[in-house]
Design a protein around this motif. Structure first.
Motif, short mmCIF file in Angstrom:
data_model
loop_
_atom_site.label_atom_id
_atom_site.label_comp_id
_atom_site.label_asym_id
_atom_site.label_seq_id
_atom_site.Cartn_x
_atom_site.Cartn_y
_atom_site.Cartn_z
N ARG A 31 0.84 -1.20 0.00
CA ARG A 31 0.00 0.00 0.00
C ARG A 31 0.87 1.25 0.00
NH1 ARG A 31 -4.42 1.82 4.59
NH2 ARG A 31 -5.40 3.44 3.33
N LEU A 32 1.90 1.26 0.84
CA LEU A 32 2.79 2.42 0.89
C LEU A 32 3.53 2.62 -0.42
CD1 LEU A 32 4.18 2.10 4.52
CD2 LEU A 32 2.68 3.92 3.63
N ALA A 33 3.91 1.53 -1.07
CA ALA A 33 4.57 1.64 -2.38
C ALA A 33 3.63 2.28 -3.40
CB ALA A 33 5.04 0.27 -2.85
N ARG A 34 2.38 1.87 -3.40
CA ARG A 34 1.39 2.47 -4.32
C ARG A 34 1.19 3.95 -3.99
NH1 ARG A 34 -1.15 -2.29 -3.24
NH2 ARG A 34 -2.66 -1.29 -1.85
N LEU A 35 1.07 4.27 -2.70
CA LEU A 35 0.88 5.66 -2.29
C LEU A 35 2.08 6.52 -2.67
CD1 LEU A 35 -0.81 5.27 1.21
CD2 LEU A 35 -1.88 6.00 -0.94
N ARG A 36 3.28 5.98 -2.49
CA ARG A 36 4.48 6.73 -2.86
C ARG A 36 4.50 7.00 -4.36
NH1 ARG A 36 9.62 7.11 -4.57
NH2 ARG A 36 10.97 8.40 -3.28
N PHE A 37 4.17 6.00 -5.15
CA PHE A 37 4.14 6.21 -6.60
C PHE A 37 3.14 7.30 -6.96
CE2 PHE A 37 2.54 5.52 -10.85
CZ PHE A 37 3.71 5.38 -11.58
N ARG A 38 1.95 7.22 -6.40
CA ARG A 38 0.92 8.22 -6.70
C ARG A 38 1.31 9.61 -6.20
NH1 ARG A 38 -4.68 6.66 -4.75
NH2 ARG A 38 -5.24 8.44 -6.05
N ALA A 39 2.02 9.67 -5.07
CA ALA A 39 2.44 10.95 -4.52
C ALA A 39 3.48 11.63 -5.42
CB ALA A 39 3.01 10.76 -3.12
N TRP A 40 4.31 10.83 -6.07
CA TRP A 40 5.40 11.37 -6.88
C TRP A 40 5.08 11.45 -8.37
CZ3 TRP A 40 9.34 14.24 -5.70
CH2 TRP A 40 9.82 14.22 -4.38
N HIS A 41 3.91 11.04 -8.78
CA HIS A 41 3.53 11.08 -10.20
C HIS A 41 2.20 11.80 -10.35
CE1 HIS A 41 6.47 7.84 -10.01
NE2 HIS A 41 6.78 8.20 -11.25
N ARG A 42 2.23 13.09 -10.05
CA ARG A 42 1.02 13.89 -10.00
C ARG A 42 0.69 14.55 -11.33
NH1 ARG A 42 -2.06 12.24 -6.49
NH2 ARG A 42 -3.22 14.13 -6.87
N GLY A 43 1.69 14.88 -12.10
CA GLY A 43 1.43 15.55 -13.37
C GLY A 43 2.16 16.86 -13.52
N THR A 44 2.50 17.49 -12.40
CA THR A 44 3.32 18.69 -12.45
C THR A 44 4.46 18.54 -11.46
OG1 THR A 44 2.16 19.93 -10.73
CG2 THR A 44 1.34 20.18 -13.00
N ARG A 45 5.58 19.16 -11.77
CA ARG A 45 6.74 19.07 -10.90
C ARG A 45 6.43 19.67 -9.52
NH1 ARG A 45 11.61 20.87 -13.86
NH2 ARG A 45 11.63 18.70 -14.49
N GLU A 46 5.70 20.79 -9.51
CA GLU A 46 5.36 21.44 -8.25
C GLU A 46 4.55 20.52 -7.34
OE1 GLU A 46 6.03 24.47 -11.40
OE2 GLU A 46 4.77 22.69 -11.28
#
Length: 89
Positions: free
Chosen positions: A7-22
């Motif tokens: 779950r944490l791995a999925r959350l980390r991926f989603r947290a770092w792949h948002r669509g904008t660098r900011e």
């Protein structure tokens, strides 16, 4: 891999792949800095938060828009400090 680590791995991926660098830096750095101490309820909160639009999350963290009641609390208060964002040079 345990259910929690998956779950944490999925959350980390989603947290770092948002669509904008900011958004990546704001949400990804927040996750990286604090996730190790999160309870199940706090993981639930973060998972619900990252279902929202980046512009909304950033506006709440930057205090330019009011935070919806369901996201108010200690984690959003912590996110609003913005002292966890580390931008590499």
């Amino acid at each position: 891999m345990t259910d929690t680590s998956s779950r944490l791995a999925r959350l980390r991926f989603r947290a770092w792949h948002r669509g904008t660098r900011e958004a990546d830096y704001m949400i990804g750095c927040f996750f990286d800095r604090f996730h190790e101490s999160w309870s199940e309820a706090e993981m639930d909160w973060f998972e619900t938060l990252i279902d929202e639009e980046d512009v909304e999350i950033m506006a709440w963290a930057l205090k330019t828009e009011p935070v919806p009641e369901k996201f108010q609390g200690p984690l959003m208060d912590r996110m609003m400090k913005l002292d966890y964002v580390e931008i590499p040079y």
